[in-house]
Scaffold this motif. Structure first.
Motif, PDB file in Angstrom:
ATOM      1  N   GLU A 115      41.824 124.035   7.251  1.00 33.29           N
ATOM      2  CA  GLU A 115      43.454 123.683   8.030  1.00 33.29           C
ATOM      3  C   GLU A 115      43.709 122.006   7.439  1.00 33.29           C
ATOM      4  N   ASP A 116      42.518 121.272   7.424  1.00 35.18           N
ATOM      5  CA  ASP A 116      42.713 119.812   6.784  1.00 35.18           C
ATOM      6  C   ASP A 116      43.313 119.732   5.309  1.00 35.18           C
ATOM      7  N   LEU A 117      42.590 120.716   4.676  1.00 35.86           N
ATOM      8  CA  LEU A 117      43.096 120.802   3.412  1.00 35.86           C
ATOM      9  C   LEU A 117      44.754 120.923   3.162  1.00 35.86           C
ATOM     10  N   LYS A 118      45.242 121.618   3.965  1.00 37.29           N
ATOM     11  CA  LYS A 118      46.454 122.038   3.974  1.00 37.29           C
ATOM     12  C   LYS A 118      47.544 120.821   4.149  1.00 37.29           C
ATOM     13  N   THR A 119      46.812 119.789   4.890  1.00 38.43           N
ATOM     14  CA  THR A 119      47.838 118.695   5.200  1.00 38.43           C
ATOM     15  C   THR A 119      47.334 117.403   4.294  1.00 38.43           C
ATOM     16  N   TRP A 120      45.771 117.374   3.986  1.00 39.52           N
ATOM     17  CA  TRP A 120      45.278 116.299   3.013  1.00 39.52           C
ATOM     18  C   TRP A 120      44.316 117.225   2.051  1.00 39.52           C
ATOM     19  N   PRO A 121      44.803 117.448   0.956  1.00 42.28           N
ATOM     20  CA  PRO A 121      44.016 118.621   0.094  1.00 42.28           C
ATOM     21  C   PRO A 121      42.965 117.694  -0.502  1.00 42.28           C
ATOM     22  N   ARG A 122      42.049 117.191   0.090  1.00 36.74           N
ATOM     23  CA  ARG A 122      40.759 116.455  -0.386  1.00 36.74           C
ATOM     24  C   ARG A 122      39.529 116.958   0.415  1.00 36.74           C
ATOM     25  N   SER A 123      38.684 116.986  -0.124  1.00 36.00           N
ATOM     26  CA  SER A 123      37.411 117.457   0.441  1.00 36.00           C
ATOM     27  C   SER A 123      36.459 116.346   0.628  1.00 36.00           C
ATOM     28  N   PHE A 124      35.832 116.279   2.004  1.00 38.15           N
ATOM     29  CA  PHE A 124      35.422 114.964   2.370  1.00 38.15           C
ATOM     30  C   PHE A 124      34.329 115.306   3.368  1.00 38.15           C
ATOM     31  N   GLU A 125      33.319 114.247   3.505  1.00 38.76           N
ATOM     32  CA  GLU A 125      32.559 114.126   4.591  1.00 38.76           C
ATOM     33  C   GLU A 125      32.604 112.674   5.367  1.00 38.76           C
TER      34      GLU A 125
END
Length: 306
Positions: A115-125
């Motif tokens: 869901e996050d990747l739809k609004t902010w397409p970056r993978s993070f911790e």
């Protein structure tokens, strides 16, 4: 020792941190947000709005919200980012920090979702360690890029401090610094006052700030000391009367008993390459202020004069 976790009336999991001196802090998994910090006399040190909305998908007004991946309204993601509106998890592997095994510290983690990747397409911790000790609350924030390309972000810990009367508060340590005034379309000014006092709405981002800022509450004879590292900016916010009335989740008169002084990295976004990690450190402490010739001498707090 197992963590002391309770579920409040709204069903939000809450972690209670305690210290042998009698101080305490309460942290929600929702938003990874500190919502209470009490000293050994059980006095609440953080402001929490009486009209705060304790429902998921809404930001909770008060305590210490985490603003990531943006502070403010700079791009298409939601204002102050989405981290404060997500359910975080307990972090069982806070490496390279050593694990904690006591009731005065907790490690939390937020990982990017589909869901996050739809609004902010970056993978993070995003990790957060919250530690309580005598008269002190420490937050260590870490962001790791788990993507295959670099990304940039802005970040802030919004500290809603509880004060007796905003008109009796002064802030030391930001004099002569440049700031962006959000009430003047982010125009840049230089602070002219020896100490910052309050007689109206304020919404400023102070730039290249020192590692130590003092917030002096004359009436309570108490000084908050904010120490920080890795977050060069400091945001100052109080909505004053008109804006407070317009905020649905804030009491009309509550602006008088709060001041936000935030640790932030805003002017220059943080850039992380794949697998790089950024770390920000914040320590809030309180000291009793003493009067000196009818005036407080906050320089002792800010500069360590004896």
């Amino acid at each position: 020792m197992p963590l002391n976790m309770v579920h409040d009336a709204d069903g939000l999991p809450r972690i209670i941190l305690t210290d042998p001196t009698g101080s305490s802090a309460e942290v929600l998994l929702y938003g990874g947000q500190v919502v209470s910090w009490k000293n050994e006399r059980r006095e609440e040190l953080l402001f929490m709005s009486s009209k705060a909305i304790w429902k998921p998908s809404k930001a909770i007004r008060g305590g210490i919200p985490v603003c990531f991946p943006q502070f403010g309204n700079l791009d298409s993601t939601e204002r102050h980012g989405f981290a404060r509106n997500k359910l975080w998890s307990l972090d069982s592997d806070p490496s390279p920090l050593p694990p904690t095994n006591n009731q005065s510290s907790v490690d939390l983690i937020l990982k990017s979702t589909e869901e996050d990747l739809k609004t902010w397409p970056r993978s993070f911790e995003l990790r957060l360690r919250i530690t309580l000790s005598a008269s002190k609350l420490t937050l260590i924030s870490r962001v790791r890029n788990t993507d295959n390309k670099p990304f940039s972000f802005t970040f802030a810990l919004r500290n809603y401090l509880s004060v007796s009367d905003i008109s009796e508060v002064r802030v030391e340590g930001l004099e002569t610094l440049d700031y962006l005034d959000n009430l003047m379309h982010r125009e840049r000014f230089t602070e002219q006052a020896d100490a910052i006092t309050f007689d109206g709405e304020v919404d400023r981002v102070y730039l290249s700030t020192p590692s130590k800022i003092a917030i002096i509450d004359h009436e309570k004879k108490r000084t908050f000391v904010l120490r920080k590292d890795g977050m060069p900016d400091a945001v100052m916010w109080n909505p004053w009367d008109k804006k407070a009335k317009a905020l649905p989740d804030m009491g009309d008169e509550e602006y008088k008993s709060m001041l936000c002084v935030d640790s932030a990295s805003i002017e220059t976004p943080i850039v992380l390459k794949p697998f790089e990690e950024w770390k920000g450190y914040q320590e809030l402490s309180t000291v009793s202020s003493s009067y000196c010739s009818g005036q407080l001498d906050p320089r002792k707090v800010v500069y360590g004069f004896h």
